[in-house]
Design a protein around this motif. Structure first.
Motif, PDB file in Angstrom:
ATOM      1  N   UNK A  73       0.800  -1.229   0.000  1.00 20.60           N
ATOM      2  CA  UNK A  73       0.000   0.000   0.000  1.00 20.60           C
ATOM      3  C   UNK A  73       0.836   1.283   0.000  1.00 20.60           C
ATOM      4  N   UNK A  74       2.115   1.209  -0.339  1.00 20.10           N
ATOM      5  CA  UNK A  74       2.961   2.396  -0.371  1.00 20.10           C
ATOM      6  C   UNK A  74       3.426   2.769  -1.760  1.00 20.10           C
ATOM      7  N   UNK A  99      -6.201  -1.035  -6.992  1.00 26.35           N
ATOM      8  CA  UNK A  99      -7.141  -2.158  -7.104  1.00 26.35           C
ATOM      9  C   UNK A  99      -7.437  -2.745  -5.724  1.00 26.35           C
ATOM     10  N   UNK A 100      -6.415  -2.941  -4.913  1.00 22.57           N
ATOM     11  CA  UNK A 100      -6.618  -3.517  -3.581  1.00 22.57           C
ATOM     12  C   UNK A 100      -7.420  -2.582  -2.685  1.00 22.57           C
ATOM     13  N   UNK A 101      -7.134  -1.294  -2.758  1.00 23.92           N
ATOM     14  CA  UNK A 101      -7.866  -0.327  -1.931  1.00 23.92           C
ATOM     15  C   UNK A 101      -9.329  -0.271  -2.349  1.00 23.92           C
ATOM     16  N   UNK A 102      -9.583  -0.312  -3.647  1.00 23.62           N
ATOM     17  CA  UNK A 102     -10.967  -0.328  -4.126  1.00 23.62           C
ATOM     18  C   UNK A 102     -11.679  -1.591  -3.649  1.00 23.62           C
ATOM     19  N   UNK A 103     -10.991  -2.726  -3.684  1.00 20.00           N
ATOM     20  CA  UNK A 103     -11.599  -3.981  -3.234  1.00 20.00           C
ATOM     21  C   UNK A 103     -11.925  -3.931  -1.743  1.00 20.00           C
ATOM     22  N   UNK A 129      -9.703  10.395  -1.198  1.00 19.08           N
ATOM     23  CA  UNK A 129      -8.378  10.898  -1.579  1.00 19.08           C
ATOM     24  C   UNK A 129      -7.952  10.428  -2.968  1.00 19.08           C
ATOM     25  N   UNK A 130      -8.631   9.434  -3.518  1.00 26.78           N
ATOM     26  CA  UNK A 130      -8.288   8.917  -4.838  1.00 26.78           C
ATOM     27  C   UNK A 130      -9.168   9.476  -5.932  1.00 26.78           C
TER      28      UNK A 130
END
Length: 96
Positions: free
Chosen positions: A45-46, A79-83, A92-93
């Protein structure tokens, strides 16, 4: 969800600073951070922080491995954050 966003921002700032510290160590001939650690931070996530660190500090920009894997980490992070967020991106996106 606001605390999740705060943690993401803080983590990405930390990852960017780690890239800066490694660049400083490279210039001064000091202790270096392993490339695997730099890339792991990006994939955990960085990705945005890693990309920012590469650009701000001009660090690892000539290494093909980083030129490919860090942008890939950014895409996978989104993709992972959306999931995690139920199929949508946090506020923030909204640049996407």
């Amino acid at each position: 969800m606001e605390s999740f966003e705060t943690i993401l921002i803080g983590w990405n700032i930390l990852v960017a600073l780690v890239y800066g510290l490694d660049k400083l160590a490279a210039k001064q001939g000091g202790w270096r951070i392993r490339e695997t650690a730099l890339l792991t931070g990006a994939f955990l996530f960085g990705g945005f922080g890693a990309m920012a660190g590469m650009v701000m500090f001009h660090h690892k920009t000539s290494k093909m491995k980083f030129r490919i894997l860090v942008p890939l980490a950014v895409v996978l992070n989104v993709v992972m954050i959306a999931a995690i967020n139920g199929g949508t991106l946090p506020e923030i996106y909204n640049i996407f």
